[in-house]
Design a protein around this motif. Structure first.
Motif, short mmCIF file in Angstrom:
data_model
loop_
_atom_site.label_atom_id
_atom_site.label_comp_id
_atom_site.label_asym_id
_atom_site.label_seq_id
_atom_site.Cartn_x
_atom_site.Cartn_y
_atom_site.Cartn_z
N GLU A 102 0.83 -1.20 0.00
CA GLU A 102 0.00 0.00 0.00
C GLU A 102 0.87 1.26 0.00
OE1 GLU A 102 -3.99 -0.79 2.46
OE2 GLU A 102 -2.18 -1.47 3.52
N VAL A 103 1.99 1.21 0.73
CA VAL A 103 2.87 2.38 0.79
C VAL A 103 3.48 2.65 -0.58
CG1 VAL A 103 4.98 3.33 1.80
CG2 VAL A 103 3.34 2.10 3.25
N VAL A 104 3.97 1.61 -1.24
CA VAL A 104 4.55 1.80 -2.58
C VAL A 104 3.50 2.32 -3.54
CG1 VAL A 104 5.59 0.61 -4.54
CG2 VAL A 104 6.43 0.17 -2.22
N ALA A 105 2.28 1.81 -3.43
CA ALA A 105 1.19 2.31 -4.28
C ALA A 105 0.93 3.80 -4.01
CB ALA A 105 -0.07 1.49 -4.06
N LEU A 106 1.04 4.20 -2.73
CA LEU A 106 0.85 5.60 -2.35
C LEU A 106 1.91 6.48 -3.00
CD1 LEU A 106 -0.98 7.25 -0.32
CD2 LEU A 106 0.82 6.86 1.37
N TYR A 107 3.17 6.04 -2.94
CA TYR A 107 4.25 6.78 -3.60
C TYR A 107 3.97 6.92 -5.09
CZ TYR A 107 7.72 6.92 0.25
OH TYR A 107 8.41 7.18 1.41
N LYS A 108 3.61 5.80 -5.73
CA LYS A 108 3.42 5.82 -7.18
C LYS A 108 2.24 6.70 -7.57
CE LYS A 108 3.88 1.93 -9.47
NZ LYS A 108 3.74 0.50 -9.81
N SER A 109 1.15 6.61 -6.82
CA SER A 109 -0.05 7.37 -7.20
C SER A 109 0.18 8.86 -7.03
CB SER A 109 -1.26 6.90 -6.40
OG SER A 109 -1.10 7.20 -5.02
N ASN A 110 1.13 9.24 -6.18
CA ASN A 110 1.44 10.65 -5.97
C ASN A 110 2.73 11.07 -6.67
OD1 ASN A 110 -0.62 11.87 -3.93
ND2 ASN A 110 -0.21 9.79 -3.22
N ASN A 111 3.21 10.20 -7.56
CA ASN A 111 4.37 10.54 -8.40
C ASN A 111 5.61 10.85 -7.58
OD1 ASN A 111 5.36 10.63 -11.00
ND2 ASN A 111 5.15 12.84 -11.16
N ILE A 112 5.76 10.17 -6.44
CA ILE A 112 6.98 10.31 -5.63
C ILE A 112 7.95 9.24 -6.12
CG2 ILE A 112 7.95 10.27 -3.30
CD1 ILE A 112 5.07 10.89 -2.29
N ARG A 113 9.04 9.66 -6.72
CA ARG A 113 9.92 8.74 -7.44
C ARG A 113 11.15 8.33 -6.66
NH1 ARG A 113 6.55 6.64 -9.95
NH2 ARG A 113 8.12 5.60 -11.22
N ARG A 114 11.26 8.80 -5.40
CA ARG A 114 12.43 8.45 -4.59
C ARG A 114 11.98 8.11 -3.17
NH1 ARG A 114 14.76 12.94 -7.70
NH2 ARG A 114 16.56 12.17 -8.86
N MET A 115 12.66 7.15 -2.57
CA MET A 115 12.33 6.70 -1.22
C MET A 115 13.61 6.48 -0.44
SD MET A 115 10.50 3.06 -0.08
CE MET A 115 8.87 3.43 -0.71
N ARG A 116 13.56 6.79 0.85
CA ARG A 116 14.63 6.36 1.76
C ARG A 116 14.06 5.32 2.72
NH1 ARG A 116 18.36 9.68 6.27
NH2 ARG A 116 19.60 7.85 6.80
N LEU A 117 14.76 4.20 2.81
CA LEU A 117 14.38 3.08 3.67
C LEU A 117 15.51 2.91 4.68
CD1 LEU A 117 11.97 1.04 3.58
CD2 LEU A 117 13.42 -0.43 2.15
N TYR A 118 15.18 2.82 5.97
CA TYR A 118 16.23 2.84 7.00
C TYR A 118 16.86 1.48 7.27
CZ TYR A 118 15.05 7.66 7.80
OH TYR A 118 14.87 9.01 7.63
N ASP A 119 16.22 0.43 6.82
CA ASP A 119 16.81 -0.90 6.94
C ASP A 119 16.26 -1.75 5.81
OD1 ASP A 119 14.47 -2.70 7.96
OD2 ASP A 119 14.40 -0.93 9.23
N PRO A 120 16.90 -2.88 5.51
CA PRO A 120 16.49 -3.69 4.36
C PRO A 120 15.25 -4.52 4.66
CG PRO A 120 18.37 -4.69 5.42
CD PRO A 120 18.12 -3.40 6.14
N ASN A 121 14.14 -3.84 4.92
CA ASN A 121 12.88 -4.52 5.20
C ASN A 121 12.47 -5.33 3.96
OD1 ASN A 121 9.75 -4.47 4.95
ND2 ASN A 121 10.17 -4.21 7.14
N GLN A 122 12.33 -6.64 4.14
CA GLN A 122 12.14 -7.51 2.98
C GLN A 122 10.78 -7.28 2.31
OE1 GLN A 122 14.82 -9.91 1.88
NE2 GLN A 122 15.70 -8.20 3.04
N ALA A 123 9.75 -7.01 3.10
CA ALA A 123 8.43 -6.75 2.51
C ALA A 123 8.47 -5.48 1.66
CB ALA A 123 7.38 -6.64 3.60
N ALA A 124 9.17 -4.45 2.17
CA ALA A 124 9.27 -3.20 1.41
C ALA A 124 10.06 -3.41 0.13
CB ALA A 124 9.91 -2.11 2.26
N LEU A 125 11.16 -4.15 0.21
CA LEU A 125 11.97 -4.41 -0.99
C LEU A 125 11.17 -5.20 -2.02
CD1 LEU A 125 15.42 -5.11 0.71
CD2 LEU A 125 14.85 -3.18 -0.78
#
Length: 320
Positions: free
Chosen positions: A46-69
């Protein structure tokens, strides 16, 4: 992120999305930090979909969360991938650990996840009784081990390995052209800057005008911190400063230049303004700061004019 072991509330996702939707964020060098230290957060998909739907093309992730990757696969979002401070010692003291880390968190997802930078540690300080002080000895060797593992795969031109610092390591910041690192951190930072010059990697810096303002509201006005000053506030030789963000960033540029080690780019890996919980905190101040920050960073600074500043807003969600 460790700046916010304070009480202020540093994010309003609705505010951020309102601003980014209006301002075509892709044009503005802006990314958004995806911190996970909160309750009831949406799923990574859902978070990645939120970024994409709002045209946010860059993300900072603080640890290698496998679900986020996993969720970032084929999203087109460029990523700062963090190595947590707690991993620094094991990665610094054992090159196999670094190779395994790269295999598990980078190679298993590359190139469908567009990892741009690996940030080895966040806001590690070697001085002042900082809780991270004992970790400082591990930052450069951990970074070098990760870099060598990336280089062995021929990816060192695509994925840059660096660290994120905060501005407490700056000893003198005024005037910005006289910016310099604290003398007691030079033995920590100088070799790291040398590595960055060698690797062609930027230094990530967390830049918060908010803390400068509340630390010295008499000399650092709210309008200067919020980008709303109508006139130049600080004249530094040929450079005039109308906002504190530029002055802080150029002090970092000057501090690097003044080491005489070599040219290093700076990426602003965190910036934001709290909406609640402290002095000068309000929804309006947060909105004004973020709105102006997004509009401003495409223009560069007086010391680096016409050179857009890649900048990451803290943060998508309120942290506990």
């Amino acid at each position: 992120m460790s700046s916010f072991t304070r009480t202020q509330c540093f994010s309003l996702a609705t505010l951020l999305l309102l601003l980014t939707t209006n301002l075509h964020i892709a044009d503005a060098q802006i990314g958004v930090c995806y911190g996970m230290m909160g309750n009831n957060l949406p799923s990574a998909n859902e978070v990645v979909a939120l970024y994409k739907s709002n045209n946010i093309r860059r993300m900072r992730l603080y640890d290698p969360n496998q679900a986020a990757l996993q969720a970032l696969r084929d999203s087109g979002i460029e990523l700062i991938l963090g190595v947590p401070n707690s991993d620094l010692q094991s990665l610094a003291t054992n090159a196999d650990n670094a190779r395994n880390w790269v295999q598990r968190n980078v190679l298993n997802f590359w190139p469908s996840v567009r990892i741009k930078y690996i940030a080895v540690g966040n806001e590690v300080s070697p001085v002042g009784g900082a809780p991270t002080q004992w970790m400082a000895q591990y930052v450069l060797p951990a970074t070098q081990n990760i870099y060598q593992a990336i280089r062995a795969q021929g990816l060192h031109d695509q994925i840059k390995v660096t660290t994120a610092i905060d501005t407490t390591l700056i000893g003198n910041s005024y005037p910005p052209s006289q910016g310099s690192f604290r003398s007691d951190v030079r033995s920590y930072l100088d070799p790291f800057i040398g590595y960055l010059v060698y690797a062609g990697a930027p230094l990530l810096v967390n830049v918060y005008p908010y803390f400068s303002h509340i630390g010295n509201p008499r000399d650092v006005s709210l309008s200067y911190a919020l980008f709303t000053s109508p006139n130049i506030v600080a004249q530094d030789g040929q450079y005039g400063y109308q906002n504190l963000f530029d002055a802080m960033l150029d002090a970092v540029h000057a501090a690097i230049d003044n080491t005489k080690i070599g040219y290093v780019e700076v990426v602003v890996s965190e910036s934001g303004w709290p909406s609640d919980g402290g002095s000068a905190t309000s929804y309006d101040n947060a909105r004004i700061y973020l709105d102006n920050l997004i509009r401003h960073v495409g223009r560069g600074t007086p010391r680096r004019p016409n050179k857009p500043t890649e900048t990451y807003i803290f943060a998508m969600f309120d942290e506990n």
